[in-house]
Write an enzyme that holds these catalytic residues in place. Structure first.
Site, PDB file in Angstrom:
ATOM      1  N   CYS A 159      48.397  36.518  44.961  1.00  0.00           N
ATOM      2  CA  CYS A 159      46.928  36.657  44.990  1.00  0.00           C
ATOM      3  C   CYS A 159      46.209  35.438  44.409  1.00  0.00           C
ATOM      4  CB  CYS A 159      46.505  37.897  44.217  1.00  0.00           C
ATOM      5  SG  CYS A 159      47.240  39.385  44.860  1.00  0.00           S
ATOM      6  N   CYS A 189      50.729  46.597  47.893  1.00  0.00           N
ATOM      7  CA  CYS A 189      49.421  46.292  47.294  1.00  0.00           C
ATOM      8  C   CYS A 189      48.683  45.146  47.978  1.00  0.00           C
ATOM      9  CB  CYS A 189      49.545  46.039  45.801  1.00  0.00           C
ATOM     10  SG  CYS A 189      50.939  45.064  45.355  1.00  0.00           S
TER      11      CYS A 189
END
Ligand code: SF4
Ligand code: SF4
Ligand code: SF4
Length: 508
Positions: A436, A232
């Site tokens: 992230c 991802c």
């Protein structure tokens, strides 16, 4: 030596610093008003702190070529003050080695390695050099104008998705504390600037767990390539394609949640809402600069259209919010829109290193054992440590997992896999330090304490969620009932899975 006293603020020292600043500014474009770092620039701050008003040196800007060769990162070498922090961020933290120093003395320049533009270097577009740079010499490619044009176009339906790590940091851009802006207030702000529908990447983060979890189980059962790597983080995918092309079969074939969302919003969601997919303008708000590159990959059009039309970073949305003059303290929150807006705590934690692994374990445990997982907190996967590992007993089958954040840590795990010495079944990798929450598009920070604050806020949000397991997301269940039918089925393969390409850069 022992007992020595060093004075750092004598008139002589201050005068020397001032002279150095004046020399730097004599080579520096004086265009603060047009600069991406205006108001958030260490050189501006120092010039102000040291009362630099008239510069005795004549202004002579070198007139070097700007580099806009990548869709994610630009370079403006005239603004470079040669601090070399970007070189360290790229080589030491990320082990990518895309930037180096050329020439000596006054001719020194930071350049992409092997010459040419950034796109010709091994750059993975992670944006960690942007956080390191004190000035506007490196930044994200800004695309707010494209959003404003789409909002102004009556023929376009502007739909947004928001990545898990954005909510925790967006408040920092508008004077709030980390984590203090709720999802509802964030959604209301986006409606005020003109978005027609506010949905959430968390929905496809939950979906990723269903697809990726089943892919792992299939590989374990059928003897597929192991360890399986998560897929991802597009900076990590670029890194794997560049430096470990021999290990591409280890990558999960799942698209990132951003791209899964992109292909579903113009198929499933468009159909359910009765909206012509040709009119949908799909905008994702991401903590990540590499996501701009990911959305531009030629294969990302499985919906029959460009799956994601525009990617904006947290910082770009912060600028848009400031321009719009919204008073967030007084703004009443609104709910997210339906069919791709519902999410669980498992999706929320995708924003922190270890979150994908924890979310996967919450689901895989229940699928394999058929038992209810009472305590969903896998503390061992959490935190900012570069490499974490854990073992989970699934009714006699022990699954060994590892988690790395930051690409120099990823490199250590990859070298182990390449040497055939990896003990793991499943490895989560996030390109950016802390995951992230520390992405290249997040509010500028160099401090681990800030990253830890963002992580803490993510787990607080997870705790608040009524549902904390991806497979219990009611809208994901509806998606499978009505459209996909089963994980890893025909439709899933068509829309939610992808393949990877060795970069074959000539000098690697
Ligand atoms: S880098 Fe800083 S000092 Fe230079 S133009 Fe931009 S804002 Fe001004
Ligand atoms: S974006 Fe990442 S890989 Fe590219 S130069 Fe910057 S730190 Fe290096
Ligand atoms: S971090 Fe910015 S100012 Fe420092 S060397 Fe790199 S590009 Fe130049």
């Amino acid at each position: 030596m022992e007992g020595m006293v060093v004075k750092t603020r004598t008139p002589k020292v201050i005068e020397a610093r001032k002279t150095i600043l004046e020399l730097i500014l004599a080579h520096h474009p004086q265009d603060c008003l047009n600069c991406i770092r205006n108001g958030n620039c260490e050189l501006q701050d120092l010039a102000n702190e040291y009362f630099i008003r008239d510069n005795p040196f004549t202004l002579k800007v070198r007139g070097l070529k700007k580099d806009y060769s990548t869709p994610s990162i630009f370079r403006d070498p005239d603004k470079c003050v040669l601090c070399r922090r970007c070189i360290d961020a790229c080589s030491v933290v990320q082990s990518v080695h895309a930037l180096g120093l050329e020439n000596r003395g006054v001719h020194s320049m930071v350049v992409p390695t092997m010459g040419g533009d950034l796109i010709d270097s091994p750059c993975v577009m992670c944006g960690q050099c942007v956080h390191a740079c004190p000035v506007g010499a490196i930044g994200e490619v800004e695309e707010i104008d494209k959003l404003l044009a789409a909002i102004a176009d009556p023929d376009k339906v502007v739909v947004t998705q928001i990545a898990p790590a954005v909510r925790t940091a967006i408040g920092e851009e508008v004077g709030m504390k980390t984590g203090d802006m709720s999802m509802e207030v964030f959604a209301a702000g986006l409606r005020q600037v003109g978005f027609d529908y506010v949905l959430h990447t968390n929905f496809t983060a939950d979906l990723t767990i269903l697809e990726e979890g089943n892919e792992l189980l299939q590989r374990l059962k059928e003897g597929g390539t192991l360890p399986m790597f998560t897929s991802c983080s597009p900076g990590w995918i670029n890194f794997c394609e560049t430096y470990y092309p021999d290990l591409l079969d280890n990558l999960s074939t799942c698209k990132s949640p951003q791209q899964m969302f992109g292909s579903l919003v113009k198929t499933y969601w468009a159909d359910k809402m009765g909206i012509d997919p040709a009119k949908i303008y799909s905008v994702s708000i991401m903590p990540c600069t590499a996501k701009k590159f990911e959305a531009s990959r030629p294969e990302m059009n499985d919906s029959g259209y460009r799956d994601v039309d525009l990617v904006l970073t947290t910082r770009e949305i912060g600028r848009l919010f400031r321009m719009s003059g919204i008073d967030f303290d007084k703004l009443a929150g609104t709910n997210l829109d339906s069919w791709m807006g519902a999410y669980t705590g498992a999706a929320v934690i995708f924003g922190a290193s270890g979150g994908v692994m924890e979310a996967a374990l919450r689901t895989v445990y229940e699928v394999v054992t058929g038992r209810n997982l009472k305590d969903v907190n896998f503390e061992v996967t959490r935190g900012i440590t570069g490499i974490k590992e854990a073992e989970v007993d699934l009714d006699g089958t022990v699954v060994k997992v590892a988690i790395a954040n930051g690409l120099s840590n990823a490199r250590k795990l990859m070298d182990q896999v390449r040497a055939g010495e990896s003990p793991y079944h499943f490895i989560e990798i996030m390109a950016c330090p802390g995951g992230c929450i520390g992405g290249g598009g997040q509010p500028i920070t160099k401090a681990n304490t800030k990253r830890v604050e963002r992580i803490d806020s993510i787990y607080v949000e997870d705790e608040k969620c009524a549902i904390r397991k991806s497979h219990e997301n009611p809208e994901v269940k509806t998606l499978y009932d009505e459209f996909l039918h089963e994980p890893l089925g025909h439709k899933s393969h068509e829309l939610l899975h992808t393949h990877y390409h060795a970069k074959n850069k000539k000098y690697l």
